[in-house]
Scaffold this active site. Structure first.
Site, PDB file in Angstrom:
ATOM      1  N   GLU A  43      -9.793 -10.847  -7.837  1.00  0.00           N
ATOM      2  CA  GLU A  43      -8.601  -9.826  -7.111  1.00  0.00           C
ATOM      3  C   GLU A  43      -7.476  -9.760  -8.415  1.00  0.00           C
ATOM      4  O   GLU A  43      -6.964  -8.763  -9.018  1.00  0.00           O
ATOM      5  CB  GLU A  43      -8.306  -9.538  -5.936  1.00  0.00           C
ATOM      6  CG  GLU A  43      -9.612  -9.318  -5.196  1.00  0.00           C
ATOM      7  CD  GLU A  43      -8.988  -9.067  -3.470  1.00  0.00           C
ATOM      8  OE1 GLU A  43      -9.779  -8.942  -2.676  1.00  0.00           O
ATOM      9  OE2 GLU A  43      -7.784  -9.569  -3.309  1.00  0.00           O
ATOM     10  N   LYS A  93       0.800  -1.107  -0.017  1.00  0.00           N
ATOM     11  CA  LYS A  93       0.014  -0.065  -0.379  1.00  0.00           C
ATOM     12  C   LYS A  93       0.753   1.285  -0.118  1.00  0.00           C
ATOM     13  O   LYS A  93       2.069   1.174   0.214  1.00  0.00           O
ATOM     14  CB  LYS A  93      -0.873  -0.075   1.166  1.00  0.00           C
ATOM     15  CG  LYS A  93      -2.029  -1.169   0.961  1.00  0.00           C
ATOM     16  CD  LYS A  93      -2.916  -1.106   2.407  1.00  0.00           C
ATOM     17  CE  LYS A  93      -4.134  -2.112   2.193  1.00  0.00           C
ATOM     18  NZ  LYS A  93      -5.011  -1.997   3.357  1.00  0.00           N
ATOM     19  N   HIS A 127      -2.158  -5.250   1.327  1.00  0.00           N
ATOM     20  CA  HIS A 127      -3.633  -5.936   1.306  1.00  0.00           C
ATOM     21  C   HIS A 127      -3.360  -7.446   0.822  1.00  0.00           C
ATOM     22  O   HIS A 127      -2.352  -7.756   0.269  1.00  0.00           O
ATOM     23  CB  HIS A 127      -4.477  -5.216   0.011  1.00  0.00           C
ATOM     24  CG  HIS A 127      -5.347  -6.018  -0.338  1.00  0.00           C
ATOM     25  ND1 HIS A 127      -6.730  -6.066   0.146  1.00  0.00           N
ATOM     26  CD2 HIS A 127      -5.668  -6.941  -1.368  1.00  0.00           C
ATOM     27  CE1 HIS A 127      -7.577  -6.942  -0.427  1.00  0.00           C
ATOM     28  NE2 HIS A 127      -6.830  -7.350  -1.303  1.00  0.00           N
ATOM     29  N   ASN A 134      -2.177   0.326   6.601  1.00  0.00           N
ATOM     30  CA  ASN A 134      -1.566  -0.794   7.242  1.00  0.00           C
ATOM     31  C   ASN A 134      -0.641  -1.661   6.258  1.00  0.00           C
ATOM     32  O   ASN A 134      -0.522  -3.049   6.252  1.00  0.00           O
ATOM     33  CB  ASN A 134      -2.653  -1.659   7.830  1.00  0.00           C
ATOM     34  CG  ASN A 134      -3.631  -2.382   6.985  1.00  0.00           C
ATOM     35  OD1 ASN A 134      -3.450  -1.772   5.686  1.00  0.00           O
ATOM     36  ND2 ASN A 134      -4.822  -2.933   7.439  1.00  0.00           N
ATOM     37  N   TYR A 184     -12.224  -2.010  -4.042  1.00  0.00           N
ATOM     38  CA  TYR A 184     -13.058  -1.877  -2.540  1.00  0.00           C
ATOM     39  C   TYR A 184     -14.335  -1.846  -2.536  1.00  0.00           C
ATOM     40  O   TYR A 184     -15.069  -1.649  -1.510  1.00  0.00           O
ATOM     41  CB  TYR A 184     -12.189  -1.063  -1.552  1.00  0.00           C
ATOM     42  CG  TYR A 184     -10.951  -1.220  -1.208  1.00  0.00           C
ATOM     43  CD1 TYR A 184     -10.812  -2.568  -0.348  1.00  0.00           C
ATOM     44  CD2 TYR A 184      -9.810  -0.479  -1.313  1.00  0.00           C
ATOM     45  CE1 TYR A 184      -9.461  -2.788   0.201  1.00  0.00           C
ATOM     46  CE2 TYR A 184      -8.465  -0.932  -0.865  1.00  0.00           C
ATOM     47  CZ  TYR A 184      -8.257  -1.980  -0.245  1.00  0.00           C
ATOM     48  OH  TYR A 184      -7.085  -2.261   0.515  1.00  0.00           O
TER      49      TYR A 184
HETATM   50  P1  IDP Z   1      -8.136  -6.901   5.731  1.00  0.00           P
HETATM   51  O1  IDP Z   1      -7.306  -5.655   4.660  1.00  0.00           O
HETATM   52  O2  IDP Z   1      -7.471  -7.186   6.573  1.00  0.00           O
HETATM   53  O3  IDP Z   1      -8.691  -7.697   5.025  1.00  0.00           O
HETATM   54  P2  IDP Z   1     -10.677  -5.328   5.674  1.00  0.00           P
HETATM   55  O4  IDP Z   1     -11.780  -5.441   6.717  1.00  0.00           O
HETATM   56  O5  IDP Z   1     -10.829  -6.250   4.346  1.00  0.00           O
HETATM   57  O6  IDP Z   1      -9.219  -5.773   6.235  1.00  0.00           O
HETATM   58  O7  IDP Z   1     -10.529  -3.826   5.244  1.00  0.00           O
HETATM   59  C1  IDP Z   1      -9.707  -3.291   4.176  1.00  0.00           C
HETATM   60  C2  IDP Z   1      -8.925  -2.082   4.467  1.00  0.00           C
HETATM   61  O8  IDP Z   1      -9.687  -1.100   5.107  1.00  0.00           O
HETATM   62  C3  IDP Z   1      -8.010  -2.479   5.545  1.00  0.00           C
HETATM   63  O9  IDP Z   1      -6.700  -3.311   5.366  1.00  0.00           O
HETATM   64  C4  IDP Z   1      -7.660  -1.076   5.868  1.00  0.00           C
HETATM   65  O10 IDP Z   1      -6.778  -0.365   5.104  1.00  0.00           O
HETATM   66  C5  IDP Z   1      -9.038  -0.539   5.788  1.00  0.00           C
HETATM   67  N1  IDP Z   1      -9.857  -0.603   7.104  1.00  0.00           N
HETATM   68  C6  IDP Z   1     -10.547  -1.709   7.779  1.00  0.00           C
HETATM   69  N2  IDP Z   1     -10.943  -1.421   9.107  1.00  0.00           N
HETATM   70  C7  IDP Z   1     -10.776  -0.062   9.219  1.00  0.00           C
HETATM   71  C8  IDP Z   1     -11.069   1.095  10.096  1.00  0.00           C
HETATM   72  O11 IDP Z   1     -11.843   0.578  11.113  1.00  0.00           O
HETATM   73  N3  IDP Z   1     -10.847   2.310  10.245  1.00  0.00           N
HETATM   74  C9  IDP Z   1     -10.035   2.701   8.915  1.00  0.00           C
HETATM   75  N4  IDP Z   1      -9.569   1.615   7.840  1.00  0.00           N
HETATM   76  C10 IDP Z   1      -9.917   0.405   8.112  1.00  0.00           C
HETATM   77 MG    MG Z   2     -10.214  -7.776   3.326  1.00  0.00          MG
END
Ligand code: IDP
Ligand code: MG
Length: 140
Positions: free
Chosen positions: A128, A11, A117, A114, A51
């Site tokens: 994807e 990312k 992905h 974070n 997304y």
């Molecule tokens: P993942 O990436 O671990 O699969 P997902 O729930 O699919 O997590 O969420 C996609 C992305 O959305 C996350 O990697 C993160 O960048 C963002 N995200 C998820 N939850 C939050 C939140 O509570 N606040 C802000 N961003 C979030």
């Molecule tokens: Mg996810």
């Protein structure tokens, strides 16, 4: 468990800090092979489409802004149990909850920025991968 493929994205927070090589090392050390890779700067429409599954979530617009804030590196990882293996190597979504030694624990800035992905199922992985790569770009 069969050899499978998953979609990974390094990312913008990680490309900005020049962490592509360090993150790739984690994948390779875990036995995942990078069988396709490209650096690109997503448009808003592309990030929204990628997304789309999260479009009702409160963080969706912020997430799209973040994912278009700089270049990303999209990649296909191949290996035994690749979807789950990659999720283990990445760690939990929230770096505060991610296991020690995972990519997110070691590199993520916060729950949104974070660093990585990874697809969450083999069905989503196939979809994807198709979003970013054509067959001719994937060399196993
Ligand atoms: P993942 O990436 O671990 O699969 P997902 O729930 O699919 O997590 O969420 C996609 C992305 O959305 C996350 O990697 C993160 O960048 C963002 N995200 C998820 N939850 C939050 C939140 O509570 N606040 C802000 N961003 C979030
Ligand atoms: Mg996810």
């Amino acid at each position: 468990m069969a050899v499978e493929r998953t979609l990974s994205i390094i990312k913008p927070d990680a490309t900005r800090r020049n962490l592509t090589g360090k993150i790739n090392q984690r994948f390779e050390d875990a036995g995942l092979r990078i069988v396709a890779q490209k650096r690109l700067h997503l448009t808003t429409a592309q990030a929204q489409a990628f997304y789309a599954v999260h479009k009702e979530r409160p963080f969706y617009n912020d997430l799209v802004s973040f994912m278009t804030s700089g270049p990303v590196v999209a990649q296909v990882l191949e290996g035994e149990n690749a979807v789950e293996k990659n999720r283990e190597v990445m760690g939990a979504t929230d770096p505060a909850k991610a296991d020690k030694g995972t990519i997110r624990a070691d590199f993520a800035e916060n729950i949104e920025a974070n660093s990585a992905h990874g697809s969450d199922s083999s069905e989503n992985a196939a979809q994807e991968i198709r979003f970013f790569f054509s067959d001719i770009e994937i060399v196993g």
